[in-house]
Structure formats: structure tokens, C-alpha cells
Design a protein around this motif. Sequence first.
Motif, PDB file in Angstrom:
ATOM      1  N   SER A   1       0.845  -1.187   0.000  1.00  0.00           N
ATOM      2  CA  SER A   1       0.000   0.000   0.000  1.00  0.00           C
ATOM      3  C   SER A   1       0.881   1.238   0.000  1.00  0.00           C
ATOM      4  CB  SER A   1      -0.890  -0.018   1.244  1.00  0.00           C
ATOM      5  OG  SER A   1      -1.561   1.212   1.380  1.00  0.00           O
TER       6      SER A   1
ATOM      7  N   THR B   1      -0.009   4.215   0.988  1.00  0.00           N
ATOM      8  CA  THR B   1      -0.292   5.107   2.112  1.00  0.00           C
ATOM      9  C   THR B   1      -0.644   4.291   3.338  1.00  0.00           C
ATOM     10  OG1 THR B   1      -2.621   5.249   1.469  1.00  0.00           O
ATOM     11  CG2 THR B   1      -1.139   6.936   0.606  1.00  0.00           C
ATOM     12  N   PRO B   2      -0.306   4.798   4.528  1.00  0.00           N
ATOM     13  CA  PRO B   2      -0.648   4.072   5.735  1.00  0.00           C
ATOM     14  C   PRO B   2      -2.142   4.129   6.006  1.00  0.00           C
ATOM     15  CG  PRO B   2       0.302   6.194   6.289  1.00  0.00           C
ATOM     16  CD  PRO B   2       0.420   6.033   4.800  1.00  0.00           C
TER      17      PRO B   2
ATOM     18  N   TRP C   1      -2.177   4.399  13.386  1.00  0.00           N
ATOM     19  CA  TRP C   1      -2.817   3.751  12.250  1.00  0.00           C
ATOM     20  C   TRP C   1      -3.828   2.737  12.765  1.00  0.00           C
ATOM     21  CZ3 TRP C   1      -1.997  -1.302  13.019  1.00  0.00           C
ATOM     22  CH2 TRP C   1      -0.781  -1.745  13.513  1.00  0.00           C
TER      23      TRP C   1
ATOM     24  N   ASP D   1       4.254   1.877  10.338  1.00  0.00           N
ATOM     25  CA  ASP D   1       3.351   2.728   9.574  1.00  0.00           C
ATOM     26  C   ASP D   1       2.010   2.082   9.253  1.00  0.00           C
ATOM     27  OD1 ASP D   1       3.980   0.899   7.563  1.00  0.00           O
ATOM     28  OD2 ASP D   1       5.338   2.267   6.516  1.00  0.00           O
TER      29      ASP D   1
ATOM     30  N   ARG E   1       1.294   0.089   6.876  1.00  0.00           N
ATOM     31  CA  ARG E   1       1.082  -0.141   5.455  1.00  0.00           C
ATOM     32  C   ARG E   1       1.100  -1.637   5.144  1.00  0.00           C
ATOM     33  NH1 ARG E   1       5.244   4.503   3.338  1.00  0.00           N
ATOM     34  NH2 ARG E   1       3.819   6.268   3.447  1.00  0.00           N
TER      35      ARG E   1
END
Length: 502
Positions: A152, A154-155, A177, A217, A219
Motif C-alpha cells: 500500500s 499510504t498508511p 494507524w 506505519d 502499510r
Amino acid sequence: MTRLDLVVEGGRALVDGTPLELPPGADPAAALVAHAQDRARIEGPVLAHLRDGAGTDVWVNVGADGAVTPAEEPNLDSDPVSAPPTALSAWSTEPRQPGGRGWSNRFKRDDVAPSRRALLVGGSAIGALALAGGGWALATAGDDERPPEPASSTPSRSVILPNGQNAPAGWLEQAVWSVEDVADPKPQVDVRDGMFAVLTQPPGTGAVEVVVAGARDGRRRWSKTLEVGEIVTDGPFILNRDGKLIVFVATPKRLLGWELRTGVSFADHAFTTEDASVGFGLLGAWIGTGGRRFYGLTKKGLAPFDIPDKASCFGTIGDRMLVVDSGAQAWKLESGKPEPEPVKLQGPKDATPGGVVAVTDEVLILAWNTWRNVALRAYDLKTLKPRWTTPSEPRWEAYLGTARIAPDQTWATVGNRRVDLTSGKASVIAAKWTPVAISDGFAWGDDGSYILACDRSGELVSGKPTHRSNETVIVVAGYGDQAFATSAAYGTPTLYSLNRAV
């Protein structure tokens, strides 16, 4: 004979007045009977008094084999009460406890403990946990050389915890997140090498996904979708196999594994016997068939081993399976070769073996009883010689179900103690501390009212909590200064990452 008072009260399961930890959705009565069966296997026959708010008030005998039969109400003036727990509890068949390095690796040849997820699926609360022999078939899927799906870009979005749900003391309410649609309100989340693995079930799909994402993050790195309706009975666990970190899960019919970094298939072993069950430990995964025959993952693939009577499997070292019995005898079995003479593990002076507490990549840790005190001793996996011994301490509930091992394997919590896994130095974290989860930097425990936290030195860092345990999100793992916690306040379980409040 051990006597237990088992009460269902307001949705809680109480053992002699003390709450029994339940997975979300579990039936309290079934969990209490399973607890009595575990205790009977440890301490011998149990006399249990079962009561609930619906009028049930019965006495039952629970045999050492797990059989439950009706009993007469005893003469309470003469029958003995149960003794305080000691390290003898190490040989219980308690299910794996999620949070930290989970375990389900004590499958003896004649009994298999149900996983926490099995309690949710159902089944009779009263019955023997015995396995019969059966046919065995093994199939290995071809290597999956497809590249992993793109990470991905973006987180996951940052969110505030749901109303009424609070961060554990010492952590922020704002999540760094989040991962939605987690498959279990109290999931198994494993963290290694800056990545974590968790199960999700996207709405409307009917299928479970194994998801690997960045711990810092959030992700997504890759995911694998199982067959529609296929249930994961244990995992995911991230284990080191010959220098590679592998994500493993078990279903009722398969043992599956993928390389942590790439998502490339590592294992897909199918079994046809209804009695098959998968065990996990830091030394790998293995499959039991209900008898003496076990299959362990070795450098050469899945290999058969016949383990000695009254012994338990703890994984493979190279091409050998590590097996230990309740008398502190250890074997390193080779597939297809005669059983070697056991190694008698040397204990402290005048101590009797309690059982295995933990196994890491380097040491096997046993509990030893001296009168009412308990000491831990670690044995080098290569030589099986003692490496360190903790001081002998009173009222230490040191057994496999109470151990939480940090992902870096340098320290652990065992009961209410912090243990340095390199030196054996041990210290009390808190007088009341039920292990909840552990990361490399912190551990979390429940004192019966609040969620507490300690750092890797064993010092409490949570301050004075203001929200009780049932008002706090469920901590399941962590990374760095982050705590990974779950909440199902909005109906769908969500995994949150919370930063330290410093």
C-alpha cells in the motif's frame, strides 16, 4: 483431591472467586469445565462444584483423563481444599494465550488442548479431550513463485479510539494507524523484524485474509485470502525456519506458511485424519496425529517422528525433534531412527521438576519445585546443559501458560515476574499481574481491575490508571513504543496502534 468452586455470574467465569480470563464470545460454563479438566490432568482428580444464576447447583468428579461424572455433595468439614498453585501446573493442557509469543505446543500423545478459537466455535463442555489414531495423508503444494502484491502506498488512516474505549495508562488515545475488519475481537498478532501479521475478514467475502503490514506505519505489504468458509484454528505466528522468517497459520485441514518479506508460499501441508492438530512454538510447527506419531518441519521438509510415552513435542532443531517428558528427560529424535537414550536434565539441589515454561531459539526453560518455592533453569539447546538458574521464590506461578516472550527473545514475563533470558535475573513486576501481552520494549498485565505496563527492566511505567480493564482497549502486541490494541465498540473489530504518552 483438589476441590474447585466454579461459578457463572453475570457472564463471568469464577474459579474459587477469582475471574477466569475468557476469549470474547466464549461460553463461561464451558470454559470452567475445561479449566477443571486442565487442573485434573495436572493435580489428579478434581471435585468441582458448579453453580450459576439459573439454578444449576451440582457436584462433579473430573478424572485425570478429563472424564466428567456426577458426584455426591461432600462433607465440607472433612474434605481437603485445593493447594496453592506451583510449577507442577506446567503440564496442564491450557489453551494458547494470545498476546506476546503465543504457544500451543504441549500436545502429548493422548490429549490435545482446544485453542481459544475452538471455544468460540462450540463443542460440548463435558467430554474427554482424547485423540484416537487414524489415517494420515500428506500433500505439499507446488512453490508459488508469483510476486507479492504491491505494498500500500499510504498508511491506514489515523483515528481516535471509539467512545467509551480508552488507551491503557501511559499511551495516547489517538491511533497512529488502524486496521479494520480484524477477524477476532482478541486476535493473535505476531511482530517480527518490523512487520506484523494478523487475520482479517472483509465484509461480505466470507473468507479470512492473512495480512502482513509494517509495524511502524501500518502499510500493508501483502495478504493471502483463504478459501471461503475456511477457519483458522491457530496463528498467525512468525517463526524462524533456517534463517527465513515464515508466517504460519493452521486450519482444520492444512498447515500454511509464507515468507514474511515476500509472501511467497513456504508450506501447504494437508491432512485427512480428523484427529490431526497443529502445534506451534518458537522452534517451528508440527502436526500431531492423535498417537505417538508426529510430523515436524525440518530442513528436509515435513518428517515423521515417534515420540516417547508421556512426552511432549516442542519443535525441531535442524533435522531433530525436541521432546521433553514430565520427569525432566529430554530427547533429540531423528526421523526414521531408533529412539536414543534420554538426557536427564540436571535440576537444582533437592528440587523436583515442574515442567517446561518456555522454549526460545537458544534455551529450554524448566520450572523446578523446592517445597513451595519455584526456580527456573535454562538449558542450552545444543548441549542441554544448564545455562542459568533464577533464585527460588515463593508463590511463583511459573508454567507454560503464564510465559510471554519478547519477540527479540532477550526477556520475558513469567507469571508476575520479569525474567532476563540471557542471565536468569528475575524480579517481581507487581503483586497481582496476569500477563496480557509483550513487545520488545514493554509488557502489559491485568491486576484484576486495571491494565498495568512495565518496561523491559520490569519497572512499572503505567502510572496510576484511571480506566478499569473493561473500559480499556485490549492490548495484543506492540512495536517500539507503540501498543497494538483492539476494540469492537462499533461492531467490527479494529486493530489500533497507540504511541506512548511521553
